[in-house]
Each structure stands twice: as structure tokens, then as C-alpha cells.
Design an enzyme around this catalytic site. Structure first.
Site, PDB file in Angstrom:
ATOM      1  CD  GLU A  49     105.708 -26.979 -25.544  1.00 54.18           C
ATOM      2  OE1 GLU A  49     106.545 -26.222 -25.675  1.00 54.18           O
ATOM      3  OE2 GLU A  49     105.271 -27.761 -24.336  1.00 54.18           O
ATOM      4  CG  PHE A 111     100.706 -26.289 -12.189  1.00 57.76           C
ATOM      5  CD1 PHE A 111     101.560 -25.260 -12.051  1.00 57.76           C
ATOM      6  CD2 PHE A 111     101.143 -27.493 -12.499  1.00 57.76           C
ATOM      7  CE1 PHE A 111     102.757 -25.261 -12.483  1.00 57.76           C
ATOM      8  CE2 PHE A 111     102.554 -27.644 -12.957  1.00 57.76           C
ATOM      9  CZ  PHE A 111     103.324 -26.634 -13.033  1.00 57.76           C
ATOM     10  CD  GLN A 112     102.572 -27.257 -16.676  1.00 53.16           C
ATOM     11  OE1 GLN A 112     102.313 -28.286 -16.779  1.00 53.16           O
ATOM     12  NE2 GLN A 112     103.746 -26.660 -16.961  1.00 53.16           N
ATOM     13  CE  LYS A 161      97.843 -36.591 -14.768  1.00 58.43           C
ATOM     14  NZ  LYS A 161      98.856 -36.195 -14.119  1.00 58.43           N
ATOM     15  CG  MET A 469     110.084  -7.447 -45.900  1.00 54.95           C
ATOM     16  SD  MET A 469     110.416  -6.870 -47.543  1.00 54.95           S
ATOM     17  CE  MET A 469     110.210  -8.594 -48.543  1.00 54.95           C
TER      18      MET A 469
END
Lengths: 558, 159
Positions: A49, A111-112, A161, A469
């Protein structure tokens, strides 16, 4: 007609003119993905993502249109966070949609589940948790409006949802009603007049321009102003390309790794005209000694930027283009031979140059070759670190929106997914990610995306086997104690590219550089060019942190 | 310097969190904050007290303005205004000192709102100074608990 939330979302996106979204499916966005299945919107499946957020960002920076990304709830949403923070720091219009557990399950550690509106509050321009399907059209309208107007920035919309499944009558609002959000575009006429007077009275002016010039589409008026009144122009990292590097009035970039002549010009100027720039610490060094002899005029669409880091004399809140357009008619042509002669002298004393390194190809040479081969017409993205600074120094930019880099947040792993987004937004352009071996590995999985969608993105790795760097800072400030900066277990990048189905080219000698790049640029698909460069080349000049920018270290390179 | 801001915001969930998060991430200190709905149920008013120098205060108001949910900000620091704060103070008190405390309560036009065997609850309303003074005088008797609302303010006159 009644529609479910997911269909409403798709319809709204189509109405907003969105033709591509970058995303990754999951449980909480199943309904949305179902709606996307037969929508007129192209969905680009990334491999992580974070890649979706950066690709949306790269798309936005390359096209000027908002980039859109989608992720599921919980880990999908949290994986967007770095990308949103990147877009926020550089004021990029990104609209992110995240799935969320059903409203009845919010707050139950489901969940999630992750409180993504809470998490992203400080790194978005605004965000929404949509609690009913009826609110969806208004929220989406507002999200795009907020992301793209005023000072652009990312907006996140969290969709439980049940909101994406729920049904309601659909009507897309034609306007927004946001009493707390009224960006100012026109500069105050009195202040603009004040600036015109200051320009006329000044003998040593400098234009210091930032990303606001790109976003307001002010490159042409900026050039008109600079040429009309003979004012040299220095740009920030995000504004590279807003003014052609090869122009006689160009000073290149200023700041920590800016050109010697840009920094000295700012130090000696009597009028500093900041346009759409925000006086970042990497630009100004020690704020107390920045432009010590100058009257400071600051044009910015965000009033909070004016006076945030540096004092000001002429504040102008407004859109860069609109303000410059109202300024130019108040000015007459001017010539400043003495000031420009002084700058020409500094250009002689502080040329951008580099040595031949005994242990390998000069990374700066690779960038010069890319610049020469593309005639400065490619879209160049970078990762973060030495690769980024050398690109800023040695690529000769010609056009706005041709340089895409994470400036404010300094996000390693940005350049490659951003290049993917840029390539999708501008399919006819040559898009090149100038990378380091460290940064590229942070989102190397997006090779899968580039191959799947046959995107001819080129990745040129300046491979020095170090986090270069950081190693440079360790060399300069920590007695060369290279703590955890050597990348001795790098993969074979050519083999990795080929394992993904891309092309890999290895370059080990200087005379292979140009032909290999030519070959890569001619390839119709994605190519990774792994260039073994000198291991301990440094970026110079350099201003140590918090020092006056006139106190540059020339370095052993020049 | 102590300054008072009167801020109109959308009456939506999360707005207080946005304001609080802004103050904490930019390192501004909130002295007190009081929030309540206005006559328009869609709009709330926040009365925020901060300690800040001129430059920081300018940044605070500008940064607050950037929040989409912030509708209007008024700096009422130097306006003629009425400031009020309410405090509930539980003081240990028994038959031996209750009448002494009652005298103090009377002087401050405070109210006894609860009496128990070993303590009383006093309600004091006034500006910050008055409440601080009451707390000072009540301290010797033994303060068990204090709850303060934070200041609310209104500009005087027809404004």
C-alpha cells in the site's frame, strides 16, 4: 435511483474525472473492489500500500491532477501513512480511501481495525470517517475540493464496511459549503504595490521560489518577472524545473546542498522575494542569519507559512500565479549589470564539479549523461539521499513537473512508486527514477507493478554499497565510524529485475554508462540499470546543519 | 503572556481532538480549554487560554485557521469582557471547623452544594483570580479534590 456506498464512490470518482486509482484490496473494501470491477476507472494493483500512496503522489505531481489511492482497513490503511505524510509535507493533492470495520464494530479492537483518521490527523490536510452512506457524496465532493484548492494536500476518507454496502438515493452535490475553509487567491493590492516599489528600489534582488510556483502553474509568469526586472532565481528542491537550469538568471537550488552562487546571492541580496516557498531548515540553515541584509517579501497561499521560520517585511497571502500576474504590470524593465556581474564571479568561484574517483564511476557523471541524453526533457524522480542531491545539482531541468522527489519528509523508497504513478499519468514521457541501492530496496517490490502494467519506467541505481548520505555525515561528523551504513549484502539487482520479468543492465565502467543508458531508454518496458559507482563520493558543497548558508564546505570534490 | 481565544468550530466528533493534536504537535501549551455548543447546534464555541509570545501566538491563530472545522477565531485578550470559571472543591470539614469554612464561602458568594460527615463540596464561580484566592483560603482546612471547568469568556457590550 438508490445505490450502494461503493457504487456511489465509483460514480463520484468518475464525476471528479478520476481515470486511475492505485490500490490494494482487502476485506473491508470488498464492496468497493466489486464496484471497481466493471467501472470505467483503471485500477493499478500495487504490491504494497505504501506504493499506492507514492504512486498517487507521483501521478499528482506529474499531472497536476489529484492522485487517488485505496487500501483496506487496519494494516492496509497504516501502510499508507508514510505516503500521506510525504504528500502532506510537499503539499500534494492526494485523496486516499481506506476501508474500515463496520460502524457497529468501531472501537472494539476488531479484526483489522485501526483508527486511521486519528493516526493521520497530523499528516493530512483533512480527513473524514464517514458514518452513513447518505454523507458519502458530500464528503467525497469536499475531499477533492479540499485536496486541490488553496495549498494542496492529502485528504483521507475512511469508509466503514456498512457504509460501502448501505444504500441510499444518490445525487452528487454541485458545490461545497465549508464556512471554515476559504483560501485567499488574490494578493492584497497594497502589499503587491509595496513589493513592486521594493523591486524597483532594490539593487540586489533574488527570487527564491518553491513548490507553490509549480502548483499554481506560475512558471511562465515567474520567468516573465525575472526577465523583466533582471532578477536571478533560485529554487527549492520541489521547485526544480519551475525555472530552466540553463537560463542566464538561474542560480540553481539553494540550501544545504545548494550551489555556492545561490547561497552567496541570498546571503548578499537586499531584497528576497519568496514565492510559494516555506523557508525549510534545509534551505535556510540558521534562521537568524538567513538573508541577513535583505528585506523579505513572502508570497504564499498559506498565511501560516508567513513568519513561521523567518521574519518578513512584505507579507502577501495569495496564489503565486495570481499575485505575480498582478505584480508584473506595476513594473518597468530593469537591468542589473553590477549584481549579475557579481553573481557571474561567484559562478566562476563555485562551479558545480566533481573529481574522477579512483575506485569507480563518478555518480555525478551518470546524472550528467542522463541529463544530456534526455535533453532535460524526461520526468525524473529520485529516492532520498545522495542520489537526490546529485540529481538536483547535475540534471539540467527545463520544465515544471519534470522533477518529482520527496523533499520535506525525505522518504526513501518514494522515487520508484512515484515514477510508476508519473508514467501512468504521462504515458508518453520518459520517466526515470534515479535511485540509491538503499532506497530502491525500500519499495523494490513495485517491480511487479511496473512489469504487470508494462510501464517503461527506468530505474538507474547509483550503487555505492552504502547508505551514502548517512555515511557522508558519519564521515564528516562521526570520525568515519560507519555504523550500520555499509550495504554489504545487496542483492544482484540485475537478477532481481529479471526475476520480476523486467530488464536488468549492469554498468561497471565509465565508458559503458552512456551506451547502457541509451539502451535502457530505448527499451519498451521497465529497466533497472545497476551502476557501480565510487563508494565514498560525497555531495558538495555542503552547509553543516543550523549554520549560515554562506558557510559552505567546499569539500575535497571541488 | 496569557491570551484568550474565542473559537467557533463545527460541532462534529473529533474536532476537539484536531485542536488538541495541533497544539501538542506544534508544541503550544493550552492553559485551559472549555467547549460547549452555541445557540446553533451545528456550531460549538471553544474558549482557549494559552501562554505565548507575539510570534507564537500569531502562529497559533494561523495554524488553527488551517483546520477545516474551525470557522472563526477571535483574539479577545484585550477586549473588555466577562470571564467566568466554575470550580467544585471538596474540603475536609467536620463540626469543629465547618462554621469557619462557611464564613469564607459567604465572603466569596460561593455555595455549599453537598455536605457529608467529614467533608463538604463548595461551588465557586468567578474569574480565575477569584477562584485562585478561594483555593488559597480553603487550603489550610484541607482540600481533598478540585474540579475546574476552564474559563469561558464573553465580550462586553452589544458586539
Amino acid at each position: 435511483m438508490e445505490k450502494c456506498g461503493a457504487d456511489i464512490l465509483v460514480k463520484c470518482l468518475e464525476t471528479e474525472g478520476v481515470d486511475v486509482v492505485f490500490g490494494y484490496p482487502g476485506g473491508a473494501v470488498l464492496a468497493i473492489y466489486d464496484a471497481l470491477y466493471d467501472a470505467d476507472i483503471r485500477h493499478i494493483l500495487v504490491r504494497h500500500e505504501q506504493g499506492a500512496a507514492h504512486a498517487a503522489d507521483g501521478y499528482a505531481r506529474a499531472t497536476g491532477r489529484p492522485g487517488v489511492c485505496i487500501a483496506t482497513s487496519g494494516p492496509g490503511a497504516t501502510n499508507l501513512v508514510t505516503g500521506l505524510a510525504t504528500a502532506y509535507m510537499d503539499s500534494v493533492p492526494v485523496v486516499a480511501f481506506t476501508g474500515q470495520v463496520a460502524t457497529s464494530w468501531i472501537g472494539k479492537d476488531s479484526f483489522q481495525e485501526a483508527d486511521i483518521t486519528g493516526i493521520t490527523m497530523p499528516i493530512t490536510k483533512h480527513n473524514y470517517l464517514v458514518k452513513s452512506t447518505e454523507d458519502l457524496p458530500r464528503v467525497i465532493k469536499e475531499a477533492f475540493y479540499i485536496a486541490t484548492t488553496g495549498r494542496p494536500g492529502p485528504v483521507l476518507v475512511d469508509l466503514p464496511k456498512d457504509v460501502s454496502i448501505g444504500k441510499c438515493e444518490f445525487e452528487y452535490p454541485s458545490s461545497v459549503d465549508l464556512p471554515g475553509y476559504k483560501p485567499t487567491y488574490e494578493g492584497h493590492p497594497k502589499q503587491v504595490k509595496e513589493l513592486a516599489k521594493a523591486i524597483t528600489a532594490s539593487s540586489r534582488p533574488v527570487l527564491y521560489v518553491g513548490g507553490g510556483v509549480i502548483w499554481s502553474g506560475a512558471s511562465d509568469v515567474l520567468r516573465e518577472l525575472a526577465e523583466l526586472c533582471d532578477i536571478p532565481v533560485t529554487t527549492t528542491l520541489t521547485a526544480l524545473g519551475a525555472f530552466p537550469t540553463a537560463h542566464r538568471l538561474s542560480l540553481g537550488m539553494l540550501g544545504m546542498h545548494g550551489t555556492g552562487y545561490a547561497n552567496l546571492s541570498v546571503n548578499e541580496c537586499d531584497l528576497l522575494i519568496a514565492v510559494g516557498a516555506r523557508f525549510d531548515d534545509r534551505v535556510i540553515g540558521d534562521p537568524r542569519t538567513f538573508a541577513p541584509n535583505a528585506k523579505v517579501a513572502h508570497i504564499d497561499i498559506d498565511p501560516a507559512e508567513i513568519g513561521k521560520n523567518v521574519r518578513y517585511d512584505i507579507p502577501i497571502v495569495g496564489d503565486a500565479r495570481t499575485v505575480l500576474e498582478s505584480l508584473i504590470p506595476q513594473l518597468s524593465p530593469m537591468k542589473r549589470p553590477e549584481w549579475l556581474a557579481q553573481i557571474a564571479q561567484w559562478k566562476k568561484e563555485w562551479p558545480l564539479k566533481y573529481p574522477r574517483y579512483a575506485d569507480g564511476i563518478a555518480p555525478q557523471y551518470v546524472i550528467e549523461q542522463i541529463s544530456d541524453l534526455t535533453g532535460g526533457e524526461a520526468i525524473v524522480t529520485t529516492e532520498v539521499g545522495q542520489n537526490q542531491m546529485w540529481t538536483a545539482q547535475f540534471y539540467k531541468f527545463k520544465n515544471a513537473r519534470s522533477f518529482i522527489s520527496s523533499a520535506g519528509l525525505g522518504t526513501m523508497g518514494f522515487g520508484f512508486p512515484a515514477a510508476i504513478g508519473a508514467q501512468i499519468g504521462r504515458p508518453d514521457s520518459l520517466v526515470i527514477d534515479i535511485a540509491g541501492d538503499g532506497s530502491f530496496q525500500m519499495n523494490i517490490q513495485e517491480l511487479g507493478t511496473a512489469v504487470q502494467y508494462k510501464l517503461p519506467v527506468k530505474v538507474v541505481i547509483l550503487n555505492n554499497g552504502y547508505l551514502g548520505m548517512v555515511r557522508q555525515w558519519q564521515a564528516m561528523f562521526h570520525d568515519k565510524r560507519y555504523s550500520s551504513t555499509a550495504l554489504d549484502y545487496n542483492p544482484d539487482f540485475v537478477a532481481v529485475a529479471e526475476a520480476y520479468g523486467a530488464k536488468g543492465i549492469r554498468v561497471e565502467t565509465e565508458d559503458e554508462v552512456r551506451p547502457s543508458l541509451e539502451r535502457a531508454f530505448a527499451e519498451p518496458g521497465p529497466v533497472v540499470v545497476d551502476v557501480k559507482v565510487s563508494r565514498e563520493a560525497n555531495v558538495f558543497p555542503m552547509v553543516p546543519p543550523n549554520m549560515p548558508i554562506s558557510r559552505m564546505i567546499r569539500g575535497d570534490e571541488s | 503572556m496569557k491570551r484568550t481565544l474565542s473559537v467557533l468550530v463545527n460541532n462534529r466528533s473529533g474536532v476537539l481532538a484536531r485542536v488538541a493534536s495541533l497544539f501538542s504537535r506544534r508544541g503550544y501549551n493550552i492553559e485551559s480549554i472549555a467547549v460547549g455548543v452555541t445557540d446553533d447546534p451545528e456550531v460549538s464555541r471553544m474558549t482557549i487560554q494559552v501562554i505565548a509570545d507575539e510570534a507564537t501566538f500569531e502562529q497559533i491563530t494561523k495554524q488553527l485557521h488551517k483546520l477545516i472545522d474551525v470557522i472563526k477565531i477571535s483574539d479577545i485578550t484585550s477586549d473588555e469582557r466577562v470571564d467566568r470559571e466554575l470550580a467544585l472543591i471538596r474540603i475536609s470539614a467536620d463540626s469543629s471547623n465547618r462554621s469557619d469554612i462557611l464564613q469564607v464561602v459567604g465572603i466569596f458568594r460561593a455555595k455549599i452544594v453537598d455536605v457529608a460527615e467529614k467533608s463538604i463540596i463548595v461551588e465557586v464561580t468567578g474569574d480565575e483570580g477569584k477562584i485562585d484566592a478561594f483555593v488559597q483560603l480553603a487550603r489550610p482546612y484541607g482540600i481533598i479534590e478540585i474540579v475546574r471547568t476552564g474559563k469561558v469568556s464573553m465580550v462586553r457590550g452589544s458586539k
